[in-house]
Design a protein around this motif. Structure first.
Motif, PDB file in Angstrom:
ATOM      1  N   VAL A   1       3.474  -1.142   4.120  1.00 52.68           N
ATOM      2  CA  VAL A   1       2.765  -0.040   3.984  1.00 52.68           C
ATOM      3  C   VAL A   1       3.740   1.419   3.870  1.00 52.68           C
ATOM      4  CG1 VAL A   1       0.846   1.797   5.213  1.00 52.68           C
ATOM      5  CG2 VAL A   1       0.909  -0.669   5.409  1.00 52.68           C
ATOM      6  N   VAL A   2       3.617   1.999   2.622  1.00 54.50           N
ATOM      7  CA  VAL A   2       4.659   3.431   2.550  1.00 54.50           C
ATOM      8  C   VAL A   2       3.654   4.341   2.401  1.00 54.50           C
ATOM      9  CG1 VAL A   2       6.400   4.208   1.128  1.00 54.50           C
ATOM     10  CG2 VAL A   2       5.928   1.714   1.074  1.00 54.50           C
ATOM     11  N   LEU A   3       4.228   5.450   3.471  1.00 51.33           N
ATOM     12  CA  LEU A   3       3.014   6.775   3.807  1.00 51.33           C
ATOM     13  C   LEU A   3       3.880   7.693   3.478  1.00 51.33           C
ATOM     14  CD1 LEU A   3       1.641   5.445   7.248  1.00 51.33           C
ATOM     15  CD2 LEU A   3       0.545   5.256   4.968  1.00 51.33           C
ATOM     16  N   GLY A   4       3.046   8.830   2.787  1.00 54.04           N
ATOM     17  CA  GLY A   4       3.622  10.346   2.933  1.00 54.04           C
ATOM     18  C   GLY A   4       3.745  10.643   4.280  1.00 54.04           C
ATOM     19  N   PRO A   5       4.272  12.038   4.452  1.00 52.07           N
ATOM     20  CA  PRO A   5       4.458  12.383   6.015  1.00 52.07           C
ATOM     21  C   PRO A   5       3.248  12.606   6.849  1.00 52.07           C
ATOM     22  CG  PRO A   5       5.684  13.762   4.344  1.00 52.07           C
ATOM     23  CD  PRO A   5       4.918  12.829   3.568  1.00 52.07           C
TER      24      PRO A   5
ATOM     25  N   ILE B   1       0.721  -1.180   0.079  1.00 51.38           N
ATOM     26  CA  ILE B   1      -0.007  -0.096  -0.024  1.00 51.38           C
ATOM     27  C   ILE B   1       0.923   1.316   0.030  1.00 51.38           C
ATOM     28  CG2 ILE B   1      -1.791   1.364   1.493  1.00 51.38           C
ATOM     29  CD1 ILE B   1      -2.836  -1.634   2.243  1.00 51.38           C
ATOM     30  N   TYR B   2       0.821   2.128  -1.063  1.00 54.98           N
ATOM     31  CA  TYR B   2       1.307   3.328  -1.029  1.00 54.98           C
ATOM     32  C   TYR B   2       0.591   4.449  -1.134  1.00 54.98           C
ATOM     33  CZ  TYR B   2       5.125   0.128  -3.071  1.00 54.98           C
ATOM     34  OH  TYR B   2       6.144  -0.520  -3.537  1.00 54.98           O
ATOM     35  N   LEU B   3       0.407   5.331  -0.019  1.00 56.83           N
ATOM     36  CA  LEU B   3      -0.385   6.476  -0.025  1.00 56.83           C
ATOM     37  C   LEU B   3       0.739   7.668   0.131  1.00 56.83           C
ATOM     38  CD1 LEU B   3      -3.005   5.399   2.606  1.00 56.83           C
ATOM     39  CD2 LEU B   3      -3.122   5.516   0.021  1.00 56.83           C
ATOM     40  N   LEU B   4       0.958   8.074  -0.944  1.00 57.95           N
ATOM     41  CA  LEU B   4       2.081   9.141  -1.015  1.00 57.95           C
ATOM     42  C   LEU B   4       1.551  10.670  -1.227  1.00 57.95           C
ATOM     43  CD1 LEU B   4       4.550   7.247  -3.602  1.00 57.95           C
ATOM     44  CD2 LEU B   4       4.213   6.964  -1.152  1.00 57.95           C
ATOM     45  N   SER B   5       0.905  10.877  -0.075  1.00 55.51           N
ATOM     46  CA  SER B   5       0.435  12.476   0.140  1.00 55.51           C
ATOM     47  C   SER B   5       0.720  12.914   1.435  1.00 55.51           C
ATOM     48  CB  SER B   5      -1.181  12.376  -0.257  1.00 55.51           C
ATOM     49  OG  SER B   5      -1.188  12.103  -1.667  1.00 55.51           O
ATOM     50  N   PRO B   6       0.586  14.201   1.926  1.00 56.75           N
ATOM     51  CA  PRO B   6       0.525  14.487   3.290  1.00 56.75           C
ATOM     52  C   PRO B   6      -0.850  13.862   3.915  1.00 56.75           C
ATOM     53  CG  PRO B   6       0.385  16.281   1.857  1.00 56.75           C
ATOM     54  CD  PRO B   6       0.653  14.958   0.915  1.00 56.75           C
ATOM     55  N   LEU B   7      -0.370  13.258   5.269  1.00 61.01           N
ATOM     56  CA  LEU B   7      -1.478  12.697   5.944  1.00 61.01           C
ATOM     57  C   LEU B   7      -1.668  13.224   7.086  1.00 61.01           C
ATOM     58  CD1 LEU B   7      -0.666   8.926   4.919  1.00 61.01           C
ATOM     59  CD2 LEU B   7      -2.155  10.549   3.614  1.00 61.01           C
TER      60      LEU B   7
ATOM     61  N   ALA C   1       5.407  -4.110   7.299  1.00 60.85           N
ATOM     62  CA  ALA C   1       6.399  -3.178   7.570  1.00 60.85           C
ATOM     63  C   ALA C   1       5.777  -1.832   7.003  1.00 60.85           C
ATOM     64  CB  ALA C   1       7.411  -3.350   6.138  1.00 60.85           C
ATOM     65  N   ILE C   2       6.365  -0.823   7.881  1.00 56.25           N
ATOM     66  CA  ILE C   2       5.573   0.579   7.940  1.00 56.25           C
ATOM     67  C   ILE C   2       7.036   1.280   7.576  1.00 56.25           C
ATOM     68  CG2 ILE C   2       4.239   2.311   8.900  1.00 56.25           C
ATOM     69  CD1 ILE C   2       2.872  -0.483   8.987  1.00 56.25           C
ATOM     70  N   ILE C   3       6.742   2.125   6.584  1.00 56.02           N
ATOM     71  CA  ILE C   3       7.926   3.319   6.110  1.00 56.02           C
ATOM     72  C   ILE C   3       7.209   4.664   6.143  1.00 56.02           C
ATOM     73  CG2 ILE C   3       9.220   3.702   4.172  1.00 56.02           C
ATOM     74  CD1 ILE C   3       9.173   0.774   3.516  1.00 56.02           C
TER      75      ILE C   3
END
Length: 560
Positions: free
Chosen positions: A361-365, A342-348, A379-381
């Motif tokens: 899970v790869v997240l934006g800031p 899961i890639y959510l590449l926006s400010p959250l 794994a959380i990034i």
């Protein structure tokens, strides 16, 4: 027991109040509440704070709180700081408010006294096992309620558990008298012997826990609604005394307190479904059953920025990638996702990751918190203000964070490593939220669970096991490398591995293989590589990265 907003009649406005979710879902620590955080001791703290001048009221300095917490309440200094910092993070979620404060001396920080007392009071909500919610059960959506209405009226204690937010509502209803009592000045009495007055500032503090809307659209703090023309008589506000009648205000709040119009239950019931997932493949066949498709819903089409919610539930064996306005500054719930990327590449704004297995899970800031509950092999990034973990096993966390990661109870075999990826918009998104690289406590987890004194449940990643993670999307942006770089020992490990690869390539080149031998050798390496892809699940990830439609491609190319 009745509670709920007024019904709309003709063209008249509907007034509805509800419990703010963030103080409970993000602010209530998954710890047994301290016995001295009840009404009796909190009132004593209130009185004491007012004797300390500007250091105690209307803002409470950390120095005064630390003295009270450690010397009077017998809290550990670590726990005293975590309570203080948690409230501080909650009350300043936006980057503009916080970026200047981070990295400063804790002793110089202060918080709103009344709101902080309410924050400490609601820690008691763990007594009714709020964490044992349906968000960590086996349902397709994070709910066990089959009722189409999100209103919890008529539920009994032995019935099925609803969402956390329903328990939060019941907690506030059952404890409203004590919560408001915390905000009363000792000498403020109204017309009757048994009535007291609440200042406007006190009701503003109540807005830490309660908000609402008078038109079903615009969300306002409770004091703003209570002081509106046409509401003042019911809410007990007097322009002359600039204060509220305690009894009238409590009656008015109880009358209108109900389900959150923009909460998780409402999002599930009336939110917009998003087609971000595909039917799951089973043994080469596409499973057509609708129950097998991951479920994604949002209220972004009706909610304000502060109340935007996105739910990803039961995503299985898929890759989901988004960088779009729907995701930007939303509260994210990732629930029961298995074998997925899961890639959510926006400010959250905030992220809850619950009951996930074998998922990356790869997240934006993240402006506030990432809460990880009940996960395995996940794994959380992320770059975030804080991450907390409870009841999780064999999970890995690659974070850049100005706060110590919090390790609560029920964990085993956790690994913490340095933040190790980037995408083109990352630094721009970090700047939007006021997150920098100056303070980074990824390698200083703080164990606070009841089992924290036993065998260590976490370790810092061995540099020999460290690899950089490549975020595999083309986007516009200026970020070309990992913000802040890598710690020296991890950078050195990468160089050693790169040297070994070059040595191996030289050995192969100098082996003098014939054309046929080279072909045979390449075939063996390719077969081994394909076997490794299949065993590790990386083949599914690579297959999932192939864009299925122009719409999918556009979602990742969005500048937001």
């Amino acid at each position: 027991m009745h509670h709920g907003g007024g019904k709309q009649a003709g063209g008249s406005e509907t007034l509805q109040l509800w419990v703010r979710p963030e103080p409970f879902t993000l602010g209530v620590l998954p710890l047994p509440p301290h016995p001295k955080l009840g009404l009796h001791y909190l009132k004593k703290i209130s009185v004491y704070a007012k004797t300390k001048g500007k250091q105690g009221f209307p803002r409470l300095s950390y120095a005064v709180w630390k003295h009270v917490a450690c010397n009077k309440l017998q809290l550990s200094e670590d726990l005293a700081w975590v309570y203080f910092e948690t409230y501080d993070l909650l009350s300043h979620p936006s980057g503009e408010d916080r970026s200047e404060q981070e990295g400063g001396s804790p002793g110089r920080k202060s918080v709103e006294t009344f709101k902080f007392l309410l924050f400490l009071y609601i820690q008691q909500s763990n007594k009714i096992s709020l964490r044992d919610s349906s968000l960590v059960t086996g349902e397709e959506w994070p709910t066990r309620s089959r009722s189409p209405s999100p209103d919890p009226d008529g539920r009994t204690s032995h019935g099925p558990k609803g969402l956390d937010e329903q328990n939060h509502l019941l907690f506030v209803i059952n404890h409203l008298d004590e919560m408001m009592g915390l905000l009363v000045e000792p000498d403020q009495y109204g017309d009757g012997v048994h009535d007291q007055l609440l200042s406007v500032e006190a009701v503003q503090a109540l807005g830490f826990v309660i908000e609402g809307s008078s038109n079903g659209k615009q969300v306002k703090p409770v004091h703003t609604i209570a002081m509106q023309h046409g509401v003042q008589q019911q809410s007990g506000y007097s322009k002359i005394s600039q204060s509220f009648s305690f009894r009238s205000l409590q009656t008015w709040v109880r009358k209108h307190l109900g389900a959150n119009l923009f909460g998780i239950t409402a999002c599930i019931a009336t939110g917009r479904r998003l087609s971000w997932t595909k039917p799951v493949e089973q043994d080469g066949r596409t499973e057509s059953s609708p129950g097998k498709r991951g479920r994604v819903a949002t209220n972004a089409h009706v909610a304000s920025k502060q109340n935007k919610v996105l739910i990803l539930s039961q995503v299985c064996k898929q890759t989901v990638s988004q960088s779009s306005e729907v995701v930007t500054e939303a509260h994210i719930k990732i629930h029961r996702c298995h074998f997925s990327f899961i890639y959510l590449l926006s400010p959250l704004r905030s992220v809850s990751i619950e009951k996930c297995k074998h998922t990356t899970v790869v997240l934006g800031p993240v402006a506030t918190f990432i809460n990880v509950v009940g996960c395995e092999h996940t794994a959380i990034i992320a770059v975030c203000r804080r991450i907390s973990v409870s009841s999780s096993t064999l999970c890995t966390f690659h974070t850049l964070t100005p706060s110590q990661p919090l390790v609560f109870g029920g964990n085993d075999s956790l690994t913490f490593g340095p933040y190790h990826t980037h995408y083109p918009q990352l630094e721009n998104h970090m700047t939007q939220l006021g997150l920098g690289t100056e303070s980074n406590f990824w390698d200083q987890p703080l164990a606070l669970g009841p089992d924290s004194q036993e065998v260590p449940v976490f370790e810092i990643m061995n540099p020999k096991d460290f690899y950089v993670f490549v975020t595999p999307f083309d986007m516009e942006g200026d970020t070309k490398e990992i913000p802040g770089g890598l710690p020296e020992e991890y950078e050195r490990a990468l160089h050693h591995r790169e040297r070994d690869v070059k040595r191996w390539q030289r050995t192969v080149k100098e082996a003098g293989l014939s054309k046929e031998q080279k072909k045979q050798f390449q075939s063996i390496v390719e077969a081994k590589f394909q076997a490794w892809l299949a065993e590790t699940g990386n083949k599914r990830q690579l297959d999932g990265l192939v864009p299925s439609s122009p719409t999918h491609r556009a979602a990742m190319d969005s500048p937001r």
